[in-house]
Design an enzyme around this catalytic site. Structure first.
Site, PDB file in Angstrom:
ATOM      1  N   GLY A  17     -46.855 -13.682 -24.074  1.00 33.92           N
ATOM      2  CA  GLY A  17     -47.715 -12.496 -24.046  1.00 33.92           C
ATOM      3  C   GLY A  17     -48.685 -12.486 -22.870  1.00 33.92           C
ATOM      4  O   GLY A  17     -49.686 -11.771 -22.888  1.00 33.92           O
ATOM      5  N   SER A  19     -48.191 -11.321 -19.733  1.00 36.44           N
ATOM      6  CA  SER A  19     -48.210 -10.018 -19.036  1.00 36.44           C
ATOM      7  C   SER A  19     -48.956  -8.985 -19.860  1.00 36.44           C
ATOM      8  O   SER A  19     -49.750  -8.207 -19.321  1.00 36.44           O
ATOM      9  CB  SER A  19     -46.785  -9.523 -18.785  1.00 36.44           C
ATOM     10  OG  SER A  19     -46.099 -10.467 -18.013  1.00 36.44           O
ATOM     11  N   GLU A  86     -47.801 -13.621 -12.540  1.00 38.52           N
ATOM     12  CA  GLU A  86     -46.839 -14.638 -12.073  1.00 38.52           C
ATOM     13  C   GLU A  86     -47.437 -15.527 -10.981  1.00 38.52           C
ATOM     14  O   GLU A  86     -46.788 -15.843  -9.978  1.00 38.52           O
ATOM     15  CB  GLU A  86     -45.554 -13.966 -11.541  1.00 38.52           C
ATOM     16  CG  GLU A  86     -44.836 -13.080 -12.539  1.00 38.52           C
ATOM     17  CD  GLU A  86     -43.925 -13.827 -13.508  1.00 38.52           C
ATOM     18  OE1 GLU A  86     -44.065 -15.072 -13.664  1.00 38.52           O
ATOM     19  OE2 GLU A  86     -43.080 -13.168 -14.122  1.00 38.52           O
TER      20      GLU A  86
HETATM   21  P1  ADP Z   1     -44.938 -13.302 -20.975  1.00 36.43           P
HETATM   22  O1  ADP Z   1     -45.586 -12.550 -19.854  1.00 36.43           O
HETATM   23  O2  ADP Z   1     -45.812 -14.436 -21.474  1.00 36.43           O
HETATM   24  O3  ADP Z   1     -43.547 -13.779 -20.660  1.00 36.43           O
HETATM   25  P2  ADP Z   1     -44.806 -10.696 -22.234  1.00 36.43           P
HETATM   26  O4  ADP Z   1     -46.218 -10.195 -22.266  1.00 36.43           O
HETATM   27  O5  ADP Z   1     -43.900 -10.188 -21.175  1.00 36.43           O
HETATM   28  O6  ADP Z   1     -44.830 -12.312 -22.229  1.00 36.43           O
HETATM   29  O7  ADP Z   1     -44.068 -10.402 -23.621  1.00 36.43           O
HETATM   30  C1  ADP Z   1     -44.657 -10.696 -24.856  1.00 36.43           C
HETATM   31  C2  ADP Z   1     -43.962  -9.860 -25.928  1.00 36.43           C
HETATM   32  O8  ADP Z   1     -42.603 -10.264 -26.028  1.00 36.43           O
HETATM   33  C3  ADP Z   1     -44.544 -10.063 -27.307  1.00 36.43           C
HETATM   34  O9  ADP Z   1     -45.617  -9.201 -27.587  1.00 36.43           O
HETATM   35  C4  ADP Z   1     -43.369  -9.762 -28.221  1.00 36.43           C
HETATM   36  O10 ADP Z   1     -43.367  -8.418 -28.585  1.00 36.43           O
HETATM   37  C5  ADP Z   1     -42.144 -10.019 -27.349  1.00 36.43           C
HETATM   38  N1  ADP Z   1     -41.366 -11.198 -27.721  1.00 36.43           N
HETATM   39  C6  ADP Z   1     -40.030 -11.297 -27.605  1.00 36.43           C
HETATM   40  N2  ADP Z   1     -39.599 -12.527 -27.969  1.00 36.43           N
HETATM   41  C7  ADP Z   1     -40.694 -13.240 -28.346  1.00 36.43           C
HETATM   42  C8  ADP Z   1     -40.934 -14.575 -28.815  1.00 36.43           C
HETATM   43  N3  ADP Z   1     -39.919 -15.448 -28.990  1.00 36.43           N
HETATM   44  N4  ADP Z   1     -42.203 -14.949 -29.059  1.00 36.43           N
HETATM   45  C9  ADP Z   1     -43.216 -14.089 -28.890  1.00 36.43           C
HETATM   46  N5  ADP Z   1     -43.070 -12.816 -28.462  1.00 36.43           N
HETATM   47  C10 ADP Z   1     -41.826 -12.379 -28.189  1.00 36.43           C
END
Ligand code: ADP
Ligand code: ZN
Length: 193
Positions: A17, A19, A86
């Site tokens: 989460g 982003s 990132e």
């Molecule tokens: P990050 O930037 O840390 O990769 P994002 O903000 O892009 O994360 O995405 C977070 C969102 O992804 C969460 O709010 C949720 O809806 C979704 N999501 C999909 N798979 C998962 C998972 N395994 N754990 C937590 N959230 C997930």
């Protein structure tokens, strides 16, 4: 009196989460009528060149910078809130840059992966975390068992990646999952021929 700057680092595994949190903080700053700039490294073109896009499709406009020097040029003199997505893809010069901006009174918010698929510290993240005033560490949900997950698991052609698999694999299908420590897997390095 001079405005007091701040350096915040949002970190965690993929899907934690980061982003969404960065976008949330950017929107709050805009509501507060601050002068805001959002950046991402230009190597990250997964979704859209000029957008920060979360896994659930939440979006926010962003400018790109290919390195810290370009970032420095593109940051406006009167920017009050600087957000960097990132951030793990920038080199270590990003640390001094963020510290200098915060010293100048800017509210700097960076989001990035703290660990790579080997669970090793990612690029400039250790130094950035040490320099931060505030660290927000988020966890995802393990895609295998549902427990809180701090690690990013890399799969290549349906199997756990090898320790020394190159970052770019030509002709292989690869994917990433959030995994807890019980479900995290990696294979030993391949033997050199
Ligand atoms: P990050 O930037 O840390 O990769 P994002 O903000 O892009 O994360 O995405 C977070 C969102 O992804 C969460 O709010 C949720 O809806 C979704 N999501 C999909 N798979 C998962 C998972 N395994 N754990 C937590 N959230 C997930
Ligand atoms: Zn698990």
């Amino acid at each position: 009196m001079k405005t007091l700057g701040k350096l915040t680092v949002v970190c965690g595994s993929m899907y934690a989460g980061k982003s969404e949190e960065l976008i949330r903080l950017a929107r709050r700053s805009l509501y507060a009528k601050k002068r805001v700039q959002v950046f991402k490294p230009s190597i990250d073109d997964r979704y859209h060149q000029t957008m920060v896009v979360s896994h659930m499709g939440v979006q926010h406009e962003a400018e790109t910078a290919k390195n810290v020097a370009e970032l420095q040029i593109k940051v406006k003199k009167d920017t009050q809130v600087l957000l960097i997505e990132e951030v793990q893809f920038f080199d270590e010069k990003i640390v001094d840059f963020c510290v200098a901006m915060a010293d100048r009174g800017v509210d700097v918010i960076c989001a990035g992966l703290d660990q790579d698929f080997r669970r090793q510290p990612f690029g400039p993240m250790p130094k950035l975390l040490a320099a931060a005033d505030e660290v927000i560490k988020l966890r995802a949900i393990c895609m295998k068992c549902g427990a809180p997950a701090s690690h990013t698991y890399r799969m290549v052609d349906g199997k756990p990646a090898h320790w020394d698999d190159p970052i770019v694999l030509i002709g292989a299908t690869e994917s990433y999952e959030a995994r807890c420590r019980n479900c995290f897997e990696i294979r030993k390095g391949r033997k050199k021929s």
